[in-house]
Design an enzyme around this catalytic site. Structure first.
Site, short mmCIF file in Angstrom:
data_model
loop_
_atom_site.label_atom_id
_atom_site.label_comp_id
_atom_site.label_asym_id
_atom_site.label_seq_id
_atom_site.Cartn_x
_atom_site.Cartn_y
_atom_site.Cartn_z
N HIS A 14 0.75 -1.19 -0.01
CA HIS A 14 0.00 0.05 0.09
C HIS A 14 0.80 1.27 0.00
O HIS A 14 2.05 1.37 0.72
CB HIS A 14 -1.14 0.03 1.10
CG HIS A 14 -0.23 0.12 2.41
ND1 HIS A 14 -0.08 1.33 3.05
CD2 HIS A 14 -0.12 -0.74 3.45
CE1 HIS A 14 0.47 1.20 4.21
NE2 HIS A 14 0.69 -0.05 4.46
N ASP A 21 6.39 1.37 6.37
CA ASP A 21 4.94 1.02 6.44
C ASP A 21 4.28 2.29 5.31
O ASP A 21 3.82 3.20 5.55
CB ASP A 21 4.31 1.47 7.75
CG ASP A 21 2.82 0.98 7.85
OD1 ASP A 21 2.29 0.32 6.99
OD2 ASP A 21 2.11 1.57 8.63
N GLU A 43 -4.94 1.75 2.86
CA GLU A 43 -4.86 0.55 3.92
C GLU A 43 -5.05 0.98 5.37
O GLU A 43 -5.47 0.36 6.05
CB GLU A 43 -3.44 -0.14 3.57
CG GLU A 43 -3.14 -1.41 4.42
CD GLU A 43 -2.37 -1.24 5.74
OE1 GLU A 43 -2.61 -2.28 6.52
OE2 GLU A 43 -2.22 -0.30 5.98
N GLU A 44 -4.47 1.81 5.62
CA GLU A 44 -4.30 2.45 6.95
C GLU A 44 -5.68 2.71 7.71
O GLU A 44 -5.61 2.40 8.85
CB GLU A 44 -3.51 3.76 7.08
CG GLU A 44 -2.13 3.75 6.83
CD GLU A 44 -1.05 2.70 7.52
OE1 GLU A 44 -1.64 2.31 8.61
OE2 GLU A 44 0.23 2.72 7.27
N GLU A 51 4.47 -5.61 3.75
CA GLU A 51 3.71 -4.88 4.76
C GLU A 51 4.94 -4.38 5.79
O GLU A 51 6.00 -4.89 6.05
CB GLU A 51 2.65 -5.60 5.65
CG GLU A 51 1.82 -4.58 6.64
CD GLU A 51 1.42 -3.37 5.91
OE1 GLU A 51 1.85 -2.37 6.14
OE2 GLU A 51 0.10 -3.45 5.68
N HIS A 89 4.56 4.35 12.62
CA HIS A 89 3.53 5.24 12.52
C HIS A 89 4.05 6.64 13.05
O HIS A 89 3.03 7.50 13.77
CB HIS A 89 1.96 4.90 13.26
CG HIS A 89 1.23 3.88 12.35
ND1 HIS A 89 0.01 3.64 12.95
CD2 HIS A 89 1.67 3.28 11.21
CE1 HIS A 89 -0.33 2.76 11.76
NE2 HIS A 89 0.64 2.64 11.05
#
Length: 985
Positions: free
Chosen positions: A166, A178, A212-213, A238, A311
């Protein structure tokens, strides 16, 4: 007293110095490489592998991660355009020669601006418009038609391969791992498989999904594209960490997992797969959509550490490495090449549900790596068959061996005494000595580390966040010292040659029980995480069996008794009739009684002390291990040099070297399998407490793995010298103090606090919140200037605490102050219209909502009571993804929130909703004051997530600037800013 003799030095004998040296060196030799593999990545090749360009890949990663690019940001559109350009450049470079060689290898790019989908899960409904990029490299054996252009037409052939990553990030992270590394790996896969000589046999579909998140939207909407019918297998790339090694997270079956074995640096364990099946891992990846909802069979490869950077703004190219990129890329190329070259029909068969691809079913898999270089994979039913076999054969073998020993009169275990043929005396065997040691020592050592786990969770629960190896050191040093100390005390008090065989027997019994439990899970739930138990049980069984076989080297018990009796008779004669050594009935009875004690017997029993005739000066010398004594002999007589210390005289005939074989059967394989598993799990969970996970779990896990790793030392540790345990005692004291008092966070290991700003667009109320773990979230909130003097409200939010305060920092999400444009009034940020419609079926209430927001493509409707149905205008539905709740009208299980995502900025959504009539569910008693109509109340909210320009969200800028350096700020919800207006219809 006569001088005690020493025997010739034997470097392999079961004496203190050899035992200490051999065990220490083996553990160091095994644990050190495991730690190195966990943290040191394979080097990047000096020259590019054919079809790849590693420098280009690294530069692409830097370009991709030059800003935050969540779905709801302008930067996301820029990333999408950049990806389309890069894909076109790669294909154009390789296209001419590829088309000349194999026309079947043509490449197609689908810029999907059409697919959309509505999905309902639990109390949440989601409508999403996709902006996925799909690249199809046609396989040499693929259908040559452009079947995707014909509605209802399905591809023929064996099925293709999907590789997914993604390209959206979170609003507070640059998305390097990510999922930037996954995206760049996909670009290189396109480059590799469009390079002449690498054309795939099966079709390759490379998916760059967007969204995706927040709820895995991109993968779900991919299912609506016709090309999704082609792949039967998949590889999902991922990132759930921010670097390190890319781990095989989970797989669907053995047949697909075997292709990961081709990876040059395999890494992972089926243990993580079990974590998802048992619900221990709460986060999800696109894997669950491809495997669970669409019916594909595949693999999930992801970064899992460090979670502290996941994140956050440290998920950037600076904090990852080319080695991490190469590790994932090399695995992706090797695995994908195997999948697209597969000529079998393993991935054809009945679909596993309506609408799912006909990929068939595979067999449950067991898999794990060895030192990051080798990979074992086999079927779960093989593990089950071996487990059942060992459960039966192991105990049966030991039982048969025991019966044979008893028949040959060589069963010294559990023997109290034996009578000589002349009936002169009962000769003591002391066969019960050592029987109860293992339960006491094992229970005490395990209790000590489990107690430490509870202590850490109580006093300084977050210390593992930054100092996991200090916790490991504390646990290991405590376990080894306690085990050694108790073993030495027991051996000092009641020396016995049966310590090893009794401890091994207990260990096998424990391993057998664990094997029963894991076998049940294997058969009932398909859980393979206990694969290491069969190695534990098998090695322990062999080591135990060797100890039983050692007893065949002993004389028959009757022969030993006769020899002992003869020695006494001859001494009586030589002493001229002295009665000193002649046991009268009273003495014989007392002697027998004294020789029966177990570990629970009082050390002060009778007139004989537990420490009688125990000489320390000889045994403390390395050669002094050969000193021994006979039973019932005169102190002045020379002692048998083949008996260790004051152990039973009959043990002189036991082999001295078999202990090494036993240790090698148990310790190395267990240390490798359990050690790397312990390190893997530690890296995955030691920084999850900040997300609200259990504070006890990491410490308890380390305590359990410490016990499993070092339990193989228990049969031998009583022969350890004092030097290493004493050193470990000092290590334990130092690490205990550190772990209790050290501050758990630093600039490299920050705690994540979750930011959200909520604005009431009707009243202008503006509230900022930080959510996290107490007391750290409270301390961070108090450091914010705009919160000074405010009433900071801290309330529980699930497993965490939300601290919020009123703020005068208005977000500039519509018009930036530096743009020179006039600011838009708050009440115009979100526009909505709610219209009451005619009642629906069963007299349900109906209404239509129209909602839009300025400078956003994400809004939501929140209802104060659940609705029973809804429909978004223009939305597709799919039976694989429920689009309305399955419930009876009026239950509390309906939809409470509808999230709306559009590929167009400022889009207006039209939503029809239904909700149950209050009249119909309350015996026609209507308390509403609106003329009998049930009202529906709630909020119309829009989201803003673009924080790339400083000053757009001043409250976020302030929090980042003024919170301590040990704090990392990340997003709490789909939006950094939520602007809401109330409605009633």
């Amino acid at each position: 007293m006569a001088r005690l003799r020493t025997g010739r030095w034997n470097p392999f004998a079961f004496y203190r110095v050899p035992v200490t040296v051999v065990i220490t060196l083996i553990y160091i030799a095994l644990l050190a490489p495991l730690i190195v593999v966990q943290h040191v990545l394979p080097s990047v090749p000096e020259s590019n592998p054919e079809g790849l360009d590693l420098l280009e890949a690294w530069r692409d990663l830097q370009s991709l991660t030059n800003g935050f690019h969540p779905y709801n940001s302008r930067k996301n559109d820029e990333v999408r355009s950049w990806l389309l350009t890069r894909i076109d450049e790669i294909i154009s470079t390789n296209a001419a020669e590829t088309l000349t060689r194999h026309d079947s290898a043509r490449t197609f790019v689908f810029d999907d601006n059409q697919s959309n989908l509505t999905v309902v899960e639990s109390n949440l409904g989601v409508y999403f418009e996709g902006t996925n990029i799909i690249v199809y490299v046609r396989g040499q054996e693929d259908d040559k038609r452009e079947w995707w252009n014909e509605p209802g037409l399905a591809p023929s052939g064996k099925g293709g391969v999907l590789v997914n990553a993604h390209y959206d990030s979170v609003s507070t992270g640059y998305g390097a791992t990510d999922d930037g590394v996954g995206v760049i790996s996909c670009l290189q896969l396109i480059k590799y498989f469009t390079t002449p000589g690498h054309e795939p046999l099966r079709g390759l579909v490379v998916l760059f999904n967007n969204g995706e998140e927040d709820f895995l939207n991109g993968a779900r909407v991919y299912s609506q594209h016709p090309i999704s019918k082609l792949p039967h297998t998949f590889l999902n790339l991922e990132g759930a960490g921010a670097g390190g090694r890319a781990t095989l997270f989970r797989s669907s079956d053995t047949e697909v997992t075997k292709f990961y074995k081709r990876s040059p640096y395999p890494f992972g364990s089926v243990f993580s797969d079990a974590g998802f099946k048992l619900g221990l891992i709460r986060s999800e990846t696109d894997y669950v959509i491809f495997e669970g909802d669409m019916g594909l069979r595949g693999l999930d490869v992801a970064f899992i550490e460090p979670r502290a950077r996941y994140h956050t703004n440290q998920d950037d190219a600076k904090h990852t490495s080319q080695q991490s990129l190469w590790h994932m890329l090399s695995a992706a190329v090797a695995t994908t090449e195997g999948l697209v070259s597969d000529t079998s029909r393993d991935f054809e068969g009945r679909p596993q549900g309506p609408g799912k691809v006909p990929s068939g079913t595979g067999s449950g898999a067991v898999w794990f790596d060895l030192f990051g270089t080798a990979f074992a994979v086999f079927q779960l039913h093989t593990l089950f068959a071996l487990s059942v076999t060992l459960l039966i054969v192991g105990p049966l073998t030991l039982l048969i061996t025991s019966i044979i020993l008893a028949n040959q009169d060589r069963m010294y275990l559990f023997g109290i005494s034996v009578s000589a043929d002349d009936g002169f005396a009962s000769v003591p065997l002391r066969g019960w000595r050592g029987f109860f040691r293992f339960p006491f020592i094992f229970g005490s050592t395990t209790a000590s580390v489990v107690g430490l786990a509870f202590l850490m969770a109580k006093i300084n629960p977050m210390i593992a966040h930054s100092s996991e190896y200090a916790v490991w050191s504390m646990m290991i040093s405590a376990w080894i010292f306690v085990a050694w100390f108790l073993s030495r005390i027991a051996n000092f008090a009641r020396p016995t040659a049966l310590h090893r065989i009794y401890v091994l027997t207990w260990m096998f019994l424990l391993a057998w029980v664990l094997l029963v439990i894991t076998t049940v899970y294997e058969n009932r739930d398909g859980i393979a995480s206990g694969y290491f138990v069969i190695f534990y049980a098998f090695g322990t069984f062999l080591a135990t069996w060797i100890s039983y076989l050692e007893l065949f080297s002993l004389p028959k018990r009757s022969d030993y008794a006769n020899k002992f009796s003869g020695q006494i008779s001859s001494r009586r004669t030589s002493l001229g009739g002295s009665r000193l050594l002649t046991p009268n009935p009273d003495f014989a009875g007392q002697h027998q009684e004294d020789d029966e004690p177990t570990e629970s017997t009082s050390l002060l029993r009778s007139q004989r002390t537990s420490f009688a005739n125990y000489t320390r000066s000889a045994e403390d010398d390395g050669e002094g291990d050969l000193l021994s004594t006979g039973v019932g002999t005169d102190e002045s007589e020379a002692r048998d040099a083949n008996v260790y210390g004051y152990e039973q005289p009959w043990s002189a005939n036991l082999p001295k070297w078999t202990w090494i074989l036993q240790f090698l059967l148990i310790a190395p394989i267990i240390t490798i399998l359990v050690g790397q598993l312990g390190l893997l799990i530690t890296s995955a969970i030691h920084q999850t407490m900040q997300d609200g996970s259990s504070a006890l779990a990491p410490y308890l896990m380390i305590a359990i793995f410490t016990t499993l790793i070092f339990m193989p030392t228990l049969p031998f540790i009583h022969r350890y010298t004092y030097h290493i345990p004493t050193f470990l005692l000092l290590v334990f004291i130092a690490t205990l103090i550190y772990n209790l008092v050290a501050f758990p966070f630093s600039g490299n290991n920050r705690i994540k606090l979750f930011f959200l700003q909520e604005v009431d667009l009707d009243t202008g109320a503006n509230r900022v919140s930080l959510t996290g773990i107490l007391p750290f979230v409270d301390d961070a909130a108090a450091s914010i200037p705009s919160a000074n003097g405010q009433n900071i409200s801290c309330i529980p939010k699930g497993d965490r605490t939300e601290c919020s305060w009123e703020s005068d920092l208005i977000p500039h999400v519509i018009t930036h102050p530096g743009s020179g444009k006039q600011q838009t009034p708050m009440n115009e940020w979100v526009k909505y219209k709610a219209i009451r419609l005619e009642p629906g079926r069963q007299n349900t209430n109906r209404a239509q909502f129209k909602i839009s927001g300025l400078n956003t493509r994400g809004c939501l409707l929140h209802f104060d009571k659940p609705i029973s149905q809804f429909h978004v205008a223009g939305s597709a539905t799919d039976s694989r993804f429920p689009s309305n709740p399955s419930l009876e009208d009026g239950t509390e299980d309906g939809v409470r929130e509808i999230r709306l995502w559009s590929r167009i900025w400022g889009n207006e959504w039209v939503i029809d909703v239904e909700w149950a009539s209050h009249n119909n569910n309350n015996n026609n008693n209507n308390d509403d004051s609106d003329g009998g109509k049930d009202t529906l109340t709630g909020k119309a909210t829009c989201l803003w997530s673009d924080a790339n320009t400083q000053g757009t969200i001043p409250a976020l800028d302030e929090v980042i600037q003024y919170t301590p350096e040990w704090v990392a700020i990340t997003k709490l919800d789909a939006g950094l800013v939520k602007g809401s207006r109330s409605f009633e219809v």
